[in-house]
Structure formats: C-alpha cells, structure tokens
Design an enzyme around this catalytic site. Structure first.
Site, PDB file in Angstrom:
ATOM      1  N   MET A   1       0.841  -1.169   0.000  1.00 35.60           N
ATOM      2  CA  MET A   1       0.000   0.000   0.000  1.00 35.60           C
ATOM      3  C   MET A   1       0.895   1.243   0.000  1.00 35.60           C
ATOM      4  SD  MET A   1      -2.657   1.395   2.965  1.00 35.60           S
ATOM      5  CE  MET A   1      -1.916   0.408   4.192  1.00 35.60           C
ATOM      6  N   PRO A   2       0.996   1.965  -1.102  1.00 34.80           N
ATOM      7  CA  PRO A   2       1.788   3.195  -1.139  1.00 34.80           C
ATOM      8  C   PRO A   2       1.144   4.287  -0.294  1.00 34.80           C
ATOM      9  CG  PRO A   2       1.394   2.371  -3.352  1.00 34.80           C
ATOM     10  CD  PRO A   2       0.522   1.595  -2.439  1.00 34.80           C
TER      11      PRO A   2
END
Length: 65
Positions: A1-2
């Site tokens: 998850m950026p």
C-alpha cells in the site's frame, strides 16, 4: 500500500486539494502500477507561523518583521 505525504501551507481551496489528491493518486497508480484503491495520500497543512525559509516564518515575512 503506497503512502504519499504532502506538507504545504494552509490556505488552499478545498477543490484544489481534492484535485491534488486525485492527481497524485493517478500518478502513483500509473508510475508503479498500484491499485488506486490501495493508495493513501495525506495532506499536512502547516500554519504560516510554523513554516520558515531562511529562518524567517512566512507569517513574519508577510508582516515585514
């Protein structure tokens, strides 16, 4: 998850911040192939008295002090 963290001075219109969130999400998704639904973008708004350049806060720069 950026997770993308953006720090900026307070005062921008809600519409401008919405556009920023959308475009940053799109750029991350396009550049690294991430699912847009998993990208988190955080905007941290800072008071002018807490942001300085050259040791002088923006608040003091605008007041000429």
């Amino acid at each position: 998850m950026p997770i993308v963290s953006i720090h900026m001075r307070k005062g921008r219109k809600p519409e401008a911040k919405k556009m920023l969130l959308r475009k940053v999400t799109d750029a991350v998704a396009e550049s690294i192939g991430a699912d847009p639904g998993k990208i988190r973008v955080l905007i941290h708004e800072v008071d002018d008295s807490h942001w300085s350049v050259g040791g002088i806060s923006y608040q003091d720069q605008e007041n000429g002090t």
